[in-house]
Design a protein around this motif. Structure first.
Motif, short mmCIF file in Angstrom:
data_model
loop_
_atom_site.label_atom_id
_atom_site.label_comp_id
_atom_site.label_asym_id
_atom_site.label_seq_id
_atom_site.Cartn_x
_atom_site.Cartn_y
_atom_site.Cartn_z
N GLY A 198 -25.32 -39.50 -28.28
CA GLY A 198 -24.43 -38.42 -28.67
C GLY A 198 -24.57 -37.18 -27.79
N HIS A 245 -14.69 -31.05 -41.95
CA HIS A 245 -15.46 -32.29 -42.09
C HIS A 245 -15.77 -32.61 -43.55
CE1 HIS A 245 -17.10 -32.72 -37.69
NE2 HIS A 245 -15.85 -32.30 -37.73
N ASN A 282 -11.75 -41.12 -35.91
CA ASN A 282 -12.75 -41.52 -34.92
C ASN A 282 -14.13 -41.49 -35.56
OD1 ASN A 282 -14.05 -42.14 -32.56
ND2 ASN A 282 -13.77 -40.13 -31.60
N PRO A 283 -14.87 -42.65 -35.64
CA PRO A 283 -14.43 -43.95 -35.15
C PRO A 283 -13.31 -44.55 -36.01
CG PRO A 283 -16.57 -44.13 -36.26
CD PRO A 283 -16.22 -42.68 -36.22
N ASP A 304 -11.59 -38.47 -28.57
CA ASP A 304 -13.04 -38.72 -28.46
C ASP A 304 -13.91 -37.48 -28.49
OD1 ASP A 304 -15.01 -40.70 -28.33
OD2 ASP A 304 -15.25 -40.48 -26.17
N VAL A 340 -12.44 -36.68 -37.97
CA VAL A 340 -13.53 -37.44 -38.59
C VAL A 340 -13.00 -38.29 -39.75
CG1 VAL A 340 -15.33 -35.80 -37.92
CG2 VAL A 340 -14.17 -35.50 -40.12
N GLY A 370 -18.11 -38.15 -27.61
CA GLY A 370 -17.92 -39.17 -26.59
C GLY A 370 -17.55 -38.60 -25.23
N GLY A 410 -11.24 -44.27 -33.17
CA GLY A 410 -10.80 -43.43 -32.06
C GLY A 410 -9.51 -43.84 -31.39
N GLU A 461 -14.84 -35.97 -31.60
CA GLU A 461 -15.61 -35.93 -32.85
C GLU A 461 -16.89 -36.76 -32.83
OE1 GLU A 461 -15.42 -33.86 -34.97
OE2 GLU A 461 -13.39 -33.16 -35.30
N THR A 462 -16.99 -37.72 -31.91
CA THR A 462 -18.22 -38.49 -31.81
C THR A 462 -19.05 -38.04 -30.61
OG1 THR A 462 -17.07 -40.22 -30.58
CG2 THR A 462 -17.28 -40.53 -32.96
#
Length: 423
Positions: free
Chosen positions: A331, A394, A37-38, A155, A93, A160, A40, A157-158
């Motif tokens: 974000g 990450h 993600n992206p 969703d 990620v 979202g 996702g 990790e962003t």
């Protein structure tokens, strides 16, 4: 704890140990599915988890919150008593430069006692643990005096809105306590998080021929540099930490001194606004005076300051520069938040970390942000505890110790017993 519950918990620990190969295989297979993600897309990993739940007839509901983003909500136990939520996200990620990995990031290989791959620590090992613990309780026909719910979300990790917040807004998940299987230290779950303030700064200038700079035009990049220098001074602000969270800050500093000793130098972040200038984009060519510059910035907020206060401080600093700018938020948006250490869900996890390991455990503050804030907004007490090799999160060569995956699964399965039996 009465003798029956004590014996039951010992039995469950033994069952996890006896079936740990299945747990490790589950984790490995989750890592092998590249749910990056992206973009996702969690179609494949969700289908895999559905099949795993179906093997033992655990009922679930599936919700497509956005295109190819799926939430699974599964429950076992008794609807009459308390409800405990175990939550995990399926997205990871991006892997970045493949040449910098020493192994295939989607291998899910076990080597020298380590589980390898993207998501190993964040957070497919924890996700495997909560799914496996739920399956074991069902398989063993353990009679629960309440309900255990799995909330498996996309969703995260962003930052979202299509995972945890989407479920909570629609009342599809509720509970008396929640555990998110996010990365943590072995003996120190995170019971508080800093707030988040992400924004994009756009600075506008006037174009001109590069050969006439600085006399012609107005250079948006130069103005952005002046703005960045002001934004970085957010770190210097003296913020008064509210009295009620001082003990959490102090125990977290102790943790950084005595447990994660490499974190000793980071103690200040608990009481400061951190500022990361993450991306810069501007101009068109080296011989053209740039008429725009965009900068994306990630700030994390300690207790004692609000989003509105940060907005006002930024405005006063940047207005004084007489530049043409605008700020757009994106974000994560949150203030610092926590669950008291004495809350039953915190006690259930901390007590069972000690029960499983025989060592002192206590909750600490996290300097990042997570889905925990959403649960707290809906008055669901929450903390985070999961297997991780923290330096690899990450980054390249992400990994986690196999023994940590097994230990956490033992904590998850025993904590259910304590929490649901508490009056």
């Amino acid at each position: 704890m009465n003798n029956d519950l004590h014996a039951l918990k010992l039995q469950l620990i033994e069952e996890v140990e006896h079936n740990k190969d299945e747990l490790i295989e589950l984790c490995s297979k989750l890592i092998q599915i590249p749910s990056v993600n992206p973009p996702g897309d969690t179609t494949e990993i969700t289908t895999f988890i559905e099949n795993y739940l179906n093997e033992i007839n655990i009922p679930y509901e599936k919700y497509e919150s956005a295109d190819k983003m799926f939430n699974l909500v599964a429950s076992i136990g008794n609807t009459e008593g308390k409800e405990l939520v175990y939550c995990g996200h399926t997205d990871v990620v991006p892997v970045g430069d493949l040449a910098k990995w020493d192994f295939d990031p989607f291998s899910g290989e076990v080597k020298d006692g380590w589980m390898l791959g993207r998501g190993a620590s964040d957070m497919k090992a924890g996700l495997a643990g909560i799914i496996f613990a739920t399956k074991m309780l069902k398989k063993l026909n353990i009679e629960l005096p309440g309900k255990l719910t799995l909330a498996i979300v996309p969703d995260e990790e962003t930052g979202g809105e299509y995972g945890v917040p989407w479920l909570l807004e629609r009342n599809l998940v509720k509970g008396d306590g929640c555990l998110i299987a996010e990365p943590s230290s072995p003996l120190n779950p995170t019971i508080g998080q800093k707030g988040s303030y992400w924004f994009e700064l756009e600075v506008r200038g006037e174009p001109g021929h590069g050969s006439l700079s600085p006399l012609a035009g107005r250079n948006a990049i130069i103005d952005a540099i002046a703005a960045i220098n002001e934004i970085r001074t957010l770190w210097d602000l003296e913020i008064t930490i509210p009295e009620e969270v001082q003990p959490l800050i102090e125990v977290s500093k102790k943790y950084m001194r005595e447990v994660e000793k490499d974190r000793l130098k980071y103690q200040e972040v608990l009481e400061k606004i951190t500022v990361n200038i993450g991306t810069i984009e501007g101009g068109t060519k080296s011989n053209v005076i740039p008429d725009y510059c965009k900068v994306q910035i990630d700030c994390r907020l300690p207790f004692g300051i609000t989003q509105e206060q940060v907005t006002d401080i930024l405005a006063s600093k940047l207005d004084a520069l007489n530049i043409d700018y605008s700020i757009k938020r994106f974000g994560f948006k949150s203030v610092a938040n926590y669950t008291p250490a004495e809350n039953p869900v915190c006690q259930a996890i901390v007590d069972n970390i000690s029960f499983v390991t025989g060592k002192e455990a206590y909750g600490v503050m996290q300097w990042a942000s997570s889905d925990a804030r959403h649960f707290r907004q809906y008055n669901i007490p929450v903390l985070q505890y999961g297997p991780a090799y923290l330096p690899s999160i990450h980054g390249y060569n992400e990994k986690v110790r196999v023994e940590d995956i097994v230990r956490c699964a033992k904590v998850y399965i025993t904590a259910v017993i304590d929490f649901l039996h508490q009056k």
